[in-house]
Design a protein around this motif. Structure first.
Motif, PDB file in Angstrom:
ATOM      1  N   ASN A  23       0.817  -1.225   0.000  1.00 44.74           N
ATOM      2  CA  ASN A  23       0.000   0.000   0.000  1.00 44.74           C
ATOM      3  C   ASN A  23       0.846   1.270   0.000  1.00 44.74           C
ATOM      4  OD1 ASN A  23      -2.596   1.247   0.001  1.00 44.74           O
ATOM      5  ND2 ASN A  23      -2.384   1.685   2.190  1.00 44.74           N
ATOM      6  N   VAL A  24       1.887   1.300  -0.835  1.00 42.82           N
ATOM      7  CA  VAL A  24       2.797   2.446  -0.874  1.00 42.82           C
ATOM      8  C   VAL A  24       2.162   3.592  -1.657  1.00 42.82           C
ATOM      9  CG1 VAL A  24       5.022   3.287  -1.710  1.00 42.82           C
ATOM     10  CG2 VAL A  24       4.854   1.026  -0.638  1.00 42.82           C
ATOM     11  N   SER A  25       2.055   4.749  -1.006  1.00 44.20           N
ATOM     12  CA  SER A  25       1.476   5.943  -1.620  1.00 44.20           C
ATOM     13  C   SER A  25       2.404   7.130  -1.401  1.00 44.20           C
ATOM     14  CB  SER A  25       0.095   6.260  -1.034  1.00 44.20           C
ATOM     15  OG  SER A  25      -0.820   5.204  -1.270  1.00 44.20           O
ATOM     16  N   LYS A  26       2.430   8.035  -2.379  1.00 44.15           N
ATOM     17  CA  LYS A  26       3.290   9.209  -2.266  1.00 44.15           C
ATOM     18  C   LYS A  26       2.686  10.366  -3.038  1.00 44.15           C
ATOM     19  CE  LYS A  26       7.041  11.530  -1.196  1.00 44.15           C
ATOM     20  NZ  LYS A  26       7.310  11.910   0.215  1.00 44.15           N
ATOM     21  N   SER A  27       2.655  11.525  -2.401  1.00 45.11           N
ATOM     22  CA  SER A  27       2.188  12.754  -3.040  1.00 45.11           C
ATOM     23  C   SER A  27       3.225  13.840  -2.852  1.00 45.11           C
ATOM     24  CB  SER A  27       0.858  13.217  -2.432  1.00 45.11           C
ATOM     25  OG  SER A  27      -0.166  12.270  -2.643  1.00 45.11           O
ATOM     26  N   PHE A  28       3.214  14.783  -3.771  1.00 48.86           N
ATOM     27  CA  PHE A  28       4.002  16.006  -3.651  1.00 48.86           C
ATOM     28  C   PHE A  28       3.021  17.169  -3.696  1.00 48.86           C
ATOM     29  CE2 PHE A  28       6.877  12.885  -5.567  1.00 48.86           C
ATOM     30  CZ  PHE A  28       7.947  12.951  -4.685  1.00 48.86           C
ATOM     31  N   GLY A  29       2.805  17.789  -2.540  1.00 49.59           N
ATOM     32  CA  GLY A  29       1.762  18.798  -2.475  1.00 49.59           C
ATOM     33  C   GLY A  29       0.405  18.157  -2.715  1.00 49.59           C
ATOM     34  N   ASP A  30      -0.346  18.713  -3.645  1.00 50.83           N
ATOM     35  CA  ASP A  30      -1.669  18.147  -3.942  1.00 50.83           C
ATOM     36  C   ASP A  30      -1.638  17.189  -5.135  1.00 50.83           C
ATOM     37  OD1 ASP A  30      -1.210  19.948  -5.960  1.00 50.83           O
ATOM     38  OD2 ASP A  30      -3.059  21.100  -5.675  1.00 50.83           O
ATOM     39  N   LYS A  31      -0.446  16.845  -5.603  1.00 47.48           N
ATOM     40  CA  LYS A  31      -0.315  15.925  -6.738  1.00 47.48           C
ATOM     41  C   LYS A  31       0.066  14.537  -6.236  1.00 47.48           C
ATOM     42  CE  LYS A  31       2.242  15.112 -11.037  1.00 47.48           C
ATOM     43  NZ  LYS A  31       1.039  14.711 -11.793  1.00 47.48           N
ATOM     44  N   GLN A  32      -0.849  13.586  -6.406  1.00 49.07           N
ATOM     45  CA  GLN A  32      -0.555  12.210  -6.023  1.00 49.07           C
ATOM     46  C   GLN A  32       0.196  11.511  -7.147  1.00 49.07           C
ATOM     47  OE1 GLN A  32      -3.834   9.759  -4.569  1.00 49.07           O
ATOM     48  NE2 GLN A  32      -2.334   8.768  -3.255  1.00 49.07           N
ATOM     49  N   VAL A  33       1.319  10.889  -6.793  1.00 45.55           N
ATOM     50  CA  VAL A  33       2.172  10.224  -7.777  1.00 45.55           C
ATOM     51  C   VAL A  33       2.039   8.709  -7.680  1.00 45.55           C
ATOM     52  CG1 VAL A  33       4.538   9.978  -8.634  1.00 45.55           C
ATOM     53  CG2 VAL A  33       3.778  12.166  -7.701  1.00 45.55           C
ATOM     54  N   LEU A  34       1.907   8.202  -6.463  1.00 39.84           N
ATOM     55  CA  LEU A  34       1.737   6.766  -6.239  1.00 39.84           C
ATOM     56  C   LEU A  34       0.531   6.552  -5.339  1.00 39.84           C
ATOM     57  CD1 LEU A  34       5.460   5.839  -5.419  1.00 39.84           C
ATOM     58  CD2 LEU A  34       4.306   5.555  -7.631  1.00 39.84           C
ATOM     59  N   ASN A  35      -0.257   5.531  -5.664  1.00 38.08           N
ATOM     60  CA  ASN A  35      -1.496   5.306  -4.923  1.00 38.08           C
ATOM     61  C   ASN A  35      -1.674   3.815  -4.642  1.00 38.08           C
ATOM     62  OD1 ASN A  35      -4.049   5.305  -3.837  1.00 38.08           O
ATOM     63  ND2 ASN A  35      -5.043   6.348  -5.536  1.00 38.08           N
ATOM     64  N   GLY A  36      -1.337   3.410  -3.429  1.00 35.68           N
ATOM     65  CA  GLY A  36      -1.609   2.052  -2.989  1.00 35.68           C
ATOM     66  C   GLY A  36      -0.881   0.964  -3.756  1.00 35.68           C
ATOM     67  N   ILE A  37       0.429   1.128  -3.951  1.00 33.18           N
ATOM     68  CA  ILE A  37       1.201   0.156  -4.732  1.00 33.18           C
ATOM     69  C   ILE A  37       1.570  -1.049  -3.874  1.00 33.18           C
ATOM     70  CG2 ILE A  37       3.271  -0.241  -6.118  1.00 33.18           C
ATOM     71  CD1 ILE A  37       1.423   1.811  -7.378  1.00 33.18           C
ATOM     72  N   ASP A  38       1.217  -2.232  -4.363  1.00 35.42           N
ATOM     73  CA  ASP A  38       1.616  -3.499  -3.747  1.00 35.42           C
ATOM     74  C   ASP A  38       2.471  -4.267  -4.745  1.00 35.42           C
ATOM     75  OD1 ASP A  38       0.067  -3.291  -1.295  1.00 35.42           O
ATOM     76  OD2 ASP A  38      -1.710  -3.709  -2.505  1.00 35.42           O
ATOM     77  N   ALA A  39       3.526  -4.920  -4.252  1.00 30.13           N
ATOM     78  CA  ALA A  39       4.363  -5.751  -5.122  1.00 30.13           C
ATOM     79  C   ALA A  39       5.258  -6.616  -4.253  1.00 30.13           C
ATOM     80  CB  ALA A  39       5.205  -4.905  -6.064  1.00 30.13           C
ATOM     81  N   THR A  40       5.675  -7.744  -4.806  1.00 29.43           N
ATOM     82  CA  THR A  40       6.636  -8.619  -4.135  1.00 29.43           C
ATOM     83  C   THR A  40       7.757  -8.936  -5.106  1.00 29.43           C
ATOM     84  OG1 THR A  40       4.929  -9.630  -2.731  1.00 29.43           O
ATOM     85  CG2 THR A  40       7.009 -10.823  -2.976  1.00 29.43           C
ATOM     86  N   PHE A  41       8.944  -8.450  -4.809  1.00 26.11           N
ATOM     87  CA  PHE A  41      10.126  -8.682  -5.639  1.00 26.11           C
ATOM     88  C   PHE A  41      10.941  -9.807  -5.000  1.00 26.11           C
ATOM     89  CE2 PHE A  41       9.490  -3.929  -6.066  1.00 26.11           C
ATOM     90  CZ  PHE A  41       8.848  -4.012  -7.295  1.00 26.11           C
ATOM     91  N   GLU A  42      11.024 -10.937  -5.672  1.00 25.27           N
ATOM     92  CA  GLU A  42      11.681 -12.106  -5.111  1.00 25.27           C
ATOM     93  C   GLU A  42      13.164 -12.142  -5.468  1.00 25.27           C
ATOM     94  OE1 GLU A  42       9.654 -15.696  -6.084  1.00 25.27           O
ATOM     95  OE2 GLU A  42       7.694 -14.932  -5.491  1.00 25.27           O
ATOM     96  N   LYS A  43      13.947 -12.751  -4.582  1.00 24.64           N
ATOM     97  CA  LYS A  43      15.377 -12.869  -4.845  1.00 24.64           C
ATOM     98  C   LYS A  43      15.619 -13.909  -5.934  1.00 24.64           C
ATOM     99  CE  LYS A  43      16.868 -16.306  -1.414  1.00 24.64           C
ATOM    100  NZ  LYS A  43      17.809 -16.552  -0.306  1.00 24.64           N
TER     101      LYS A  43
END
Length: 250
Positions: free
Chosen positions: A6-26
């Motif tokens: 659930n990774v989310s990131k905004s800069f001011g009022d601009k949302q860049v990432l919204n609820g990112i889920d992922a699994t990166f395996e070795k």
């Protein structure tokens, strides 16, 4: 393994990432793809700790980088290798000095052991006997291989690559892709690659996430990407003539 929850990131009022889920395996080549401005580079910067997400967790083998204290963050960062878009070699240092730099900064290894390790990784990327050459004296593809050697010299558990084929001709790009895939499997590294190069996607994309309009719109592998049925992903994948031709074959 690296897990995003659930990774989310905004800069001011601009949302860049919204609820990112992922699994990166070795031991797998994990790719982040998306159009320019889609947020894939911002996602990478969150994963490595250059940005802090507004919400969510980033787990390195169950260690949460987002809430980690300074000591834990330092421990995780010591396990990370980075291959930057332009290679980012130090122009004033020769190949040996560039590759040895992480060992100088992050370890107390004796000098002779450092040099042994440098020569070991240079041999692995097929750059034996280039130690004294300056970056300006070697080709772009060789510079990228020096960058790979530097990224793994400290026995990195996690390898991040930002557009590793940027500025390279197609043949050299294929060689870099193959080298990254080989090293990932051989050393069982968790490798995460940000790219827009569809040749890379088709060649080495064992796990792929597609970022579009702030969200993860699709995940899968290179065998399934041409059959996603998602319009935005199709537009991205088949954006050029060669890929349109490929589309007609699948």
């Amino acid at each position: 393994m690296i897990e995003l929850k659930n990774v989310s990131k905004s800069f001011g009022d601009k949302q860049v990432l919204n609820g990112i889920d992922a699994t990166f395996e070795k031991g797998k080549t994990n790719l982040i793809i998306g159009a320019s401005g889609s947020g894939k580079s911002v996602l990478l910067k969150n994963i490595v700790g250059l940005f802090k997400p507004d919400e969510g967790e980033i787990l390195y083998d169950n260690r949460n980088l987002v809430t980690a204290d300074r000591d834990l963050k330092t421990d995780i960062r010591r396990e990370i290798g980075m291959l930057f878009q332009g290679g980012a070699l130090f122009d004033s240092m020769n190949v040996e000095q560039n590759v040895k730099f992480p060992l100088d900064v992050l370890t107390k290894m004796p000098e002779d052991e450092k040099l042994d390790r440098v020569n070991e990784v240079l041999a692995r990327v097929k750059l034996e006997n280039t130690n004294t050459k300056m970056p300006s004296e070697i080709s772009g593809g060789m510079q990228k291989r020096v960058g790979i050697a530097r990224a793994i010299v400290n026995n990195s558990k996690y390898l991040f690559c930002d557009e590793p084929n940027s500025g390279l001709d197609p043949r050299t790009s294929i060689k870099i892709d193959q080298l990254l895939a080989e090293i990932t499997e051989e050393y069982q590294i968790t490798t995460v690659i940000v790219t827009h190069d569809m040749n890379s996607v088709m060649e080495i994309g064992e796990y792929i996430i597609f970022i579009c309009n702030t969200r993860k719109l699709w995940e899968g592998n290179n065998e399934g990407i041409a059959h996603s049925g998602i319009e935005e992903l199709d537009d991205f994948v088949f954006a050029n003539k060669m890929m349109r031709k490929f589309r007609g074959m699948v």
